[in-house]
Design a protein around this motif. Structure first.
Motif, PDB file in Angstrom:
ATOM      1  N   LEU A   1     -11.069  -6.323 -10.224  1.00 56.96           N
ATOM      2  CA  LEU A   1     -10.898  -6.825  -8.808  1.00 56.96           C
ATOM      3  C   LEU A   1     -10.102  -7.899  -8.576  1.00 56.96           C
ATOM      4  O   LEU A   1      -9.259  -8.145  -7.384  1.00 56.96           O
ATOM      5  CB  LEU A   1     -12.452  -7.211  -8.386  1.00 56.96           C
ATOM      6  N   TRP A   2     -10.184  -8.882  -9.333  1.00 57.09           N
ATOM      7  CA  TRP A   2      -9.320 -10.061  -9.388  1.00 57.09           C
ATOM      8  C   TRP A   2      -7.649  -9.608  -9.451  1.00 57.09           C
ATOM      9  O   TRP A   2      -6.722 -10.294  -8.901  1.00 57.09           O
ATOM     10  CB  TRP A   2      -9.859 -11.261 -10.243  1.00 57.09           C
ATOM     11  N   GLY A   3      -7.401  -8.776 -10.499  1.00 56.77           N
ATOM     12  CA  GLY A   3      -6.273  -8.146 -10.810  1.00 56.77           C
ATOM     13  C   GLY A   3      -5.723  -7.713  -9.697  1.00 56.77           C
ATOM     14  O   GLY A   3      -4.456  -7.675  -9.263  1.00 56.77           O
ATOM     15  N   ALA A   4      -6.503  -6.640  -8.759  1.00 62.19           N
ATOM     16  CA  ALA A   4      -6.136  -6.241  -7.542  1.00 62.19           C
ATOM     17  C   ALA A   4      -5.692  -7.000  -6.538  1.00 62.19           C
ATOM     18  O   ALA A   4      -4.691  -7.230  -5.856  1.00 62.19           O
ATOM     19  CB  ALA A   4      -6.900  -4.955  -6.998  1.00 62.19           C
ATOM     20  N   TYR A   5      -6.658  -8.122  -6.325  1.00 61.25           N
ATOM     21  CA  TYR A   5      -6.421  -9.372  -5.512  1.00 61.25           C
ATOM     22  C   TYR A   5      -5.109  -9.996  -5.563  1.00 61.25           C
ATOM     23  O   TYR A   5      -4.532 -10.538  -4.797  1.00 61.25           O
ATOM     24  CB  TYR A   5      -7.661 -10.155  -5.284  1.00 61.25           C
ATOM     25  N   ALA A   6      -4.952 -10.274  -6.885  1.00 63.71           N
ATOM     26  CA  ALA A   6      -3.695 -10.807  -7.395  1.00 63.71           C
ATOM     27  C   ALA A   6      -2.380 -10.193  -6.985  1.00 63.71           C
ATOM     28  O   ALA A   6      -1.503 -10.861  -6.131  1.00 63.71           O
ATOM     29  CB  ALA A   6      -3.527 -11.309  -8.786  1.00 63.71           C
TER      30      ALA A   6
ATOM     31  N   LYS B   1       0.935  -1.086   0.025  1.00 67.45           N
ATOM     32  CA  LYS B   1       0.078   0.066  -0.052  1.00 67.45           C
ATOM     33  C   LYS B   1       0.816   1.207  -0.027  1.00 67.45           C
ATOM     34  O   LYS B   1       1.695   1.239   0.865  1.00 67.45           O
ATOM     35  CB  LYS B   1      -1.021  -0.184   1.217  1.00 67.45           C
ATOM     36  N   ARG B   2       0.587   2.125  -1.071  1.00 62.89           N
ATOM     37  CA  ARG B   2       1.297   3.418  -1.131  1.00 62.89           C
ATOM     38  C   ARG B   2       0.715   4.608  -0.293  1.00 62.89           C
ATOM     39  O   ARG B   2       1.304   5.340   0.485  1.00 62.89           O
ATOM     40  CB  ARG B   2       1.290   4.230  -2.418  1.00 62.89           C
ATOM     41  N   SER B   3      -0.878   4.485  -0.392  1.00 65.00           N
ATOM     42  CA  SER B   3      -1.493   5.779   0.415  1.00 65.00           C
ATOM     43  C   SER B   3      -3.068   5.061   0.704  1.00 65.00           C
ATOM     44  O   SER B   3      -3.292   4.322  -0.059  1.00 65.00           O
ATOM     45  CB  SER B   3      -1.493   6.836  -0.336  1.00 65.00           C
ATOM     46  N   HIS B   4      -3.859   5.841   1.447  1.00 63.81           N
ATOM     47  CA  HIS B   4      -5.119   5.587   1.424  1.00 63.81           C
ATOM     48  C   HIS B   4      -5.976   6.852   2.196  1.00 63.81           C
ATOM     49  O   HIS B   4      -4.970   7.569   2.755  1.00 63.81           O
ATOM     50  CB  HIS B   4      -5.620   4.546   2.430  1.00 63.81           C
ATOM     51  N   ARG B   5      -7.118   7.037   1.879  1.00 63.96           N
ATOM     52  CA  ARG B   5      -7.739   8.007   2.445  1.00 63.96           C
ATOM     53  C   ARG B   5      -9.204   7.620   2.732  1.00 63.96           C
ATOM     54  O   ARG B   5      -9.641   6.970   1.952  1.00 63.96           O
ATOM     55  CB  ARG B   5      -7.727   9.316   1.551  1.00 63.96           C
ATOM     56  N   PHE B   6     -10.001   8.187   3.764  1.00 62.23           N
ATOM     57  CA  PHE B   6     -11.393   7.825   4.120  1.00 62.23           C
ATOM     58  C   PHE B   6     -12.171   8.949   3.441  1.00 62.23           C
ATOM     59  O   PHE B   6     -12.210  10.039   3.443  1.00 62.23           O
ATOM     60  CB  PHE B   6     -11.596   8.099   5.431  1.00 62.23           C
ATOM     61  N   ILE B   7     -13.507   8.628   3.048  1.00 65.06           N
ATOM     62  CA  ILE B   7     -14.353   9.220   2.559  1.00 65.06           C
ATOM     63  C   ILE B   7     -15.917   9.161   2.957  1.00 65.06           C
ATOM     64  O   ILE B   7     -16.105   7.934   3.433  1.00 65.06           O
ATOM     65  CB  ILE B   7     -14.474   8.920   0.829  1.00 65.06           C
ATOM     66  N   ARG B   8     -16.525  10.136   3.200  1.00 66.53           N
ATOM     67  CA  ARG B   8     -17.657   9.961   3.818  1.00 66.53           C
ATOM     68  C   ARG B   8     -18.658  10.046   2.509  1.00 66.53           C
ATOM     69  O   ARG B   8     -18.549  11.441   1.900  1.00 66.53           O
ATOM     70  CB  ARG B   8     -18.229  11.060   4.774  1.00 66.53           C
ATOM     71  N   GLY B   9     -19.390   9.309   1.915  1.00 67.16           N
ATOM     72  CA  GLY B   9     -19.893   9.479   0.619  1.00 67.16           C
ATOM     73  C   GLY B   9     -21.380   8.866   0.284  1.00 67.16           C
ATOM     74  O   GLY B   9     -22.002   8.566   1.385  1.00 67.16           O
ATOM     75  N   MET B  10     -21.774   9.118  -0.979  1.00 69.71           N
ATOM     76  CA  MET B  10     -23.301   8.595  -1.196  1.00 69.71           C
ATOM     77  C   MET B  10     -22.636   7.769  -2.534  1.00 69.71           C
ATOM     78  O   MET B  10     -22.060   8.131  -3.170  1.00 69.71           O
ATOM     79  CB  MET B  10     -23.936   9.643  -1.983  1.00 69.71           C
ATOM     80  N   MET B  11     -23.452   6.524  -2.524  1.00 71.82           N
ATOM     81  CA  MET B  11     -22.860   5.351  -3.535  1.00 71.82           C
ATOM     82  C   MET B  11     -24.290   4.747  -3.996  1.00 71.82           C
ATOM     83  O   MET B  11     -25.435   5.006  -3.500  1.00 71.82           O
ATOM     84  CB  MET B  11     -21.944   4.416  -2.999  1.00 71.82           C
TER      85      MET B  11
ATOM     86  N   LYS C   1       0.300 -11.184  -3.457  1.00 72.83           N
ATOM     87  CA  LYS C   1       1.826 -11.197  -3.238  1.00 72.83           C
ATOM     88  C   LYS C   1       2.094 -10.681  -1.911  1.00 72.83           C
ATOM     89  O   LYS C   1       3.210 -11.209  -1.203  1.00 72.83           O
ATOM     90  CB  LYS C   1       2.356 -10.555  -4.431  1.00 72.83           C
ATOM     91  N   ALA C   2       1.702  -9.643  -1.804  1.00 74.13           N
ATOM     92  CA  ALA C   2       2.033  -8.915  -0.426  1.00 74.13           C
ATOM     93  C   ALA C   2       1.477  -9.700   1.059  1.00 74.13           C
ATOM     94  O   ALA C   2       2.317  -9.913   1.927  1.00 74.13           O
ATOM     95  CB  ALA C   2       1.457  -7.302  -0.151  1.00 74.13           C
ATOM     96  N   ARG C   3       0.245 -10.320   0.782  1.00 73.74           N
ATOM     97  CA  ARG C   3      -0.127 -11.289   1.747  1.00 73.74           C
ATOM     98  C   ARG C   3       0.866 -12.380   1.991  1.00 73.74           C
ATOM     99  O   ARG C   3       1.306 -12.783   3.065  1.00 73.74           O
ATOM    100  CB  ARG C   3      -1.453 -11.730   1.211  1.00 73.74           C
ATOM    101  N   ASP C   4       1.445 -12.970   0.849  1.00 79.04           N
ATOM    102  CA  ASP C   4       2.498 -14.175   0.934  1.00 79.04           C
ATOM    103  C   ASP C   4       3.397 -13.884   1.684  1.00 79.04           C
ATOM    104  O   ASP C   4       4.084 -14.626   2.404  1.00 79.04           O
ATOM    105  CB  ASP C   4       2.602 -14.997  -0.211  1.00 79.04           C
ATOM    106  N   LYS C   5       3.871 -12.645   1.443  1.00 79.09           N
ATOM    107  CA  LYS C   5       5.241 -12.062   2.039  1.00 79.09           C
ATOM    108  C   LYS C   5       5.083 -11.785   3.562  1.00 79.09           C
ATOM    109  O   LYS C   5       5.892 -12.114   4.374  1.00 79.09           O
ATOM    110  CB  LYS C   5       5.575 -10.678   1.131  1.00 79.09           C
ATOM    111  N   ARG C   6       3.861 -11.434   3.868  1.00 84.14           N
ATOM    112  CA  ARG C   6       3.452 -11.101   5.313  1.00 84.14           C
ATOM    113  C   ARG C   6       3.508 -12.243   6.092  1.00 84.14           C
ATOM    114  O   ARG C   6       3.700 -12.724   7.127  1.00 84.14           O
ATOM    115  CB  ARG C   6       2.266 -10.156   5.346  1.00 84.14           C
ATOM    116  N   SER C   7       2.954 -13.350   5.314  1.00 86.32           N
ATOM    117  CA  SER C   7       2.731 -14.567   5.750  1.00 86.32           C
ATOM    118  C   SER C   7       1.826 -14.845   7.229  1.00 86.32           C
ATOM    119  O   SER C   7       2.450 -15.086   8.163  1.00 86.32           O
ATOM    120  CB  SER C   7       4.091 -15.398   6.326  1.00 86.32           C
ATOM    121  N   PRO C   8       0.508 -14.489   7.032  1.00 87.38           N
ATOM    122  CA  PRO C   8      -0.272 -14.684   8.247  1.00 87.38           C
ATOM    123  C   PRO C   8      -0.265 -16.100   8.534  1.00 87.38           C
ATOM    124  O   PRO C   8      -0.065 -16.867   7.728  1.00 87.38           O
ATOM    125  CB  PRO C   8      -1.502 -13.764   7.724  1.00 87.38           C
TER     126      PRO C   8
END
Length: 759
Positions: free
Chosen positions: A400-405, A356-366, A409-416
């Motif tokens: 969605l599946w591309g982002a999950y892939a 993860k490089r960055s994140h921001r929280f939003i109060r929105g309408m969807m 990689k990061a999850r496997d490196k983190r090794s939960p």
């Protein structure tokens, strides 16, 4: 120059450490040979050290070090650990104190009454290899509630109520005037009948409520709900607020052009999270949107008070007892397809490796672009698209599946911690009868949503920490030294080395699990890894999340069903200035109290869910008495063996007295019992053949008969045991002497052996 006085604090502390049996002021004064004015000084020192928490008052004129139980004292047994062992703490004048203490049997008569959860007992307390043990001298039963939930039946002299809980030891005799309409087979709540003088003989009770009938297919959940006091009815003022929701005013970002979709179980009634992703030149942008429950459930409102009281929703095999009324959770707080909804969202940017490089929280309408089931989304990705999934395959699902892939990689490196534990679902027919048990299929669609939710939860914790905001963390502590030592002892018995000098790491557990996967020790080691783990709880103090291998973690993604998430939403609103309905100063200082309360309600729900599931499984197997099953030994105690039946996963108990005429001894480190003389064993994880002898649907108990022969012990272990048996001592140092004997089967008091912690 200051004049040194005698005694001083250090002198008193040193004396107490060297003489733990001396607890009263008189004993301390006598041991230090104090006279006159020195005794007055001692009294002031004891008072001062009690005030600052150095000493804990254990009686009217008795003290002990706050972190050290007395050699003889009262212990309150509060819970069962993951191994089914009874755990408690010492009782002082100011409540419970000191380290956890494991019940190690009676002190004296081997047939003395054993304590249960909620009981207090006068015990001899000792320390062995860093573990505190209690041997009960006298048990004083402590009940959290006098009510009894059970089955009413007619007798020649009136009626009686038999408890629905295996842990409950009481039965009530019900006189005709006190049955209040209860009939044969009714499930009732009964309370003790007041008596004017001391009562001898049977306990009399009064039926206060009829909650159902034993033939009702839904009775298993009803019993669990009432036994654990889980609230089912909402107060009228809370329902009125849910029917006429008035959201708090706040500036909102327009997310209606973003093709957020919900992916849930096919039978989900509410949809509280939606996801979307797009590919960037150097990574991925992901948005996780969550229903803005905080806008509708404001602090101090009737809905808020009821949600806090419940702490969380409770999920039974046949129903849900929700934290919030369905009028709200399935309507305004459900992200329905093509309907405008308020949300709290987090936008996250990841690089191609999933970092993860960055994140921001939003109060929105969807506006949700589609409602898909896990199976529909997975089928589309697997090349079998249909309906809405086909329309959104290229624009939404593939990104969605591309982002999950990348995140994988990061999850496997983190090794939960990678515990592949099978889950089963009970299937009901239209009348509510149990139709069967099926294994839950684990799809990539499930893993995708889970990983996106984990990342959103991490982002919430990071943002709140950065803003120095109070919050409730979801913590999972590192396994204790005692559990790791016991785990290492167990692995040694199967010739696997585990060094205990360094801090436990998930990578080490995962490497072990990978090495034994598919082998003879697979199930056994997996269960022992699970038992070595701490229980996940809520805390205002950040202990990290060991299982997920995360330094910061907070629940943000399910405010419909968890009060912890609602607190985190309010904290974000306050810290990021997203509206007027953020966390108040009054609640910010109560987070320790709230965290403890919602941890308790979560444990309550888990216990009730397990009880209901056990009963439904017993009901399903009731007509199979006499049938043979393959199973796997999943628990080994001095009383007998717990066996999980193949197919259903139902837990049954094989009493040690019923196995054979051999004299069976428990080797706690190896998690097996062995026959003295032959050395043959039954071990954790062993596949066995059993016969179903008895079913008690009311308590959810299964009594099994062992059909498989024991296995021969490895040569070296068999020789060590022969030498130990000849000397009358335990084959291993840890855990005290082996537990011997042939206790009778008691279907009301069967201990549990499986405990699952929720992420």
């Amino acid at each position: 120059m200051a004049v040194m006085t005698f005694p001083d604090r250090q002198t008193v502390l040193d004396f107490l450490r060297e003489n733990p049996s001396a607890t009263t002021k008189q004993e301390i004064a006598r041991g230090l040979k104090l006279k006159g004015k020195e005794r007055t000084i001692l009294r002031e020192i004891l008072k001062e050290m009690e005030g600052d928490g150095t000493l804990e008052r254990t009686g009217k004129r008795a003290w002990a070090q706050a972190d050290r139980p007395p050699p003889t004292g009262v212990v309150e047994f509060t819970h069962l650990d993951d191994d089914g062992e009874l755990i408690g703490k010492s009782v002082g004048d100011n409540g419970l104190f000191g380290p956890e203490i494991r019940y190690a049997g009676p002190s004296g008569k081997p047939k003395a009454k054993a304590p249960a959860v909620g009981d207090r007992a006068l015990c001899k307390i000792s320390e062995r290899d860093g573990e505190w043990l209690a041997r009960a001298i006298t048990v004083f039963e402590k009940r959290l509630s006098d009510k009894l939930v059970g089955l009413y039946s007619q007798t020649q002299r009136g009626g009686k109520v038999v408890p629905s809980s295996r842990k409950e030891k009481r039965e009530f005799v019900i006189q005709e005037a006190d049955r209040n309409g209860a009939e044969e087979g009714d499930l009732v709540i009964a309370e003790p009948k007041p008596v004017g003088r001391r009562q001898y003989g049977p306990a009399f009770g009064i039926v206060t409520e009829v909650i159902g009938h034993i033939t009702d297919p839904r009775s298993a959940s009803l019993l669990a709900i009432h036994a654990h006091d889980i609230p089912t009815e909402f107060p009228e003022d809370a329902l009125e607020q849910a029917r006429d929701p008035k959201p708090a005013a706040a500036e909102r970002e327009d997310l209606t052009a973003v093709q957020l979709i919900t992916i849930d179980p096919h039978d989900a009634r509410d949809h509280d999270d939606a996801v979307w992703a797009e590919q960037l030149d150097d990574g991925w942008r992901v948005i996780v949107a969550i229903a803005d429950v905080a806008a509708y459930v404001t602090e101090g409102s009737p809905l808020d008070k009821e949600a806090l009281k419940r702490g969380n929703s409770t999920y039974f095999p046949d129903r849900v007892v929700p934290m919030l009324p369905f009028e709200l959770s399935a309507d305004e707080c459900s992200l329905r397809e093509n309907e405008l909804r308020r949300c709290m969202a987090v936008e996250m940017v990841f690089d191609k490796s999933g970092t993860k490089r960055s994140h921001r929280f939003i109060r929105g309408m969807m506006k949700s672009a589609a409602k898909l089931s896990y199976e529909e989304a997975q089928a589309a990705i697997d090349g079998k698209p249909g309906g809405k999934a086909e329309e959104l395959l290229d624009s939404v699902l593939k990104p969605l599946w591309g982002a999950y892939a990348a995140l994988t990689k990061a999850r496997d490196k983190r090794s939960p911690l990678d515990l592949d534990l099978p889950e089963r679902r009970i299937v009901f027919d239209e009348e509510g009868e149990v139709q069967g048990i099926v294994a839950k299929e684990r799809l990539d669609a499930h893993r995708l949503i889970e990983e996106f939710m984990i990342q959103a939860n991490v982002a919430a914790a990071e943002s709140l920490e950065k803003a120095n905001s109070p919050l409730v963390y979801r913590v999972h502590d590192v396994p204790s030294d005692a559990k790791i030592a016991a785990f290492a002892d167990f692995l040694q018995t199967i010739d696997i080395k585990w060094h205990i000098g360094e801090r436990p790491q998930t990578q080490r557990f995962n490497k072990l699990l990978q090495d034994i996967r598919g082998g003879v020790y697979d199930e056994m080691v997996t269960q022992m890894v699970l038992r070595s783990q701490a229980q996940a709880i809520y805390s205002e103090e950040n202990l990290g999340h060991f299982g997920l291998n995360l330094a910061k973690y907070a629940h943000f993604t399910s405010p419909i069903r968890r009060y912890a998430d609602l607190i985190v939403h309010r904290a974000l609103i306050r810290a990021l200035k997203l509206g007027p309905d953020g966390l108040s100063d009054q609640n910010a200082v109560r987070l320790e109290e709230i965290a403890e309360h919602i941890s308790t309600t979560e444990r309550r729900s888990m216990a009730a869910e397990r009880e209901a599931t056990d009963r439904y499984l017993a009901i399903f197997l009731a007509d199979r008495v006499g049938a043979e099953f393959e199973g796997r030994i999943m628990g080994v105690t001095g009383s007998g063996l717990f066996v999980a039946l193949a197919g259903s996963g139902a837990d049954g108990f094989v009493p040690i007295s019923s196995i054979s005429d051999d004299y069976w001894v428990l080797d706690q480190a190896a998690m097996e019992i062995y026959a003295r003389g032959s050395g043959k064993t039954y071990s954790m994880g062993q596949t066995v053949r059993v016969r179903l002898k008895e079913v008690t649907p009311l308590q959810g108990g299964l009594l099994l008969e062992m059909l498989s022969e024991p296995q021969p012990a490895p040569k070296g272990r068999a020789e060590a045991r022969k030498a130990a048996d000849a000397g009358g001592r335990s084959p291993r140092g840890r855990g005290g002497p082996p537990r011997r004997g042939k206790p009778k089967f008691n279907k009301k008091t069967l201990p549990k052996h499986k405990r699952k912690s929720r992420k």
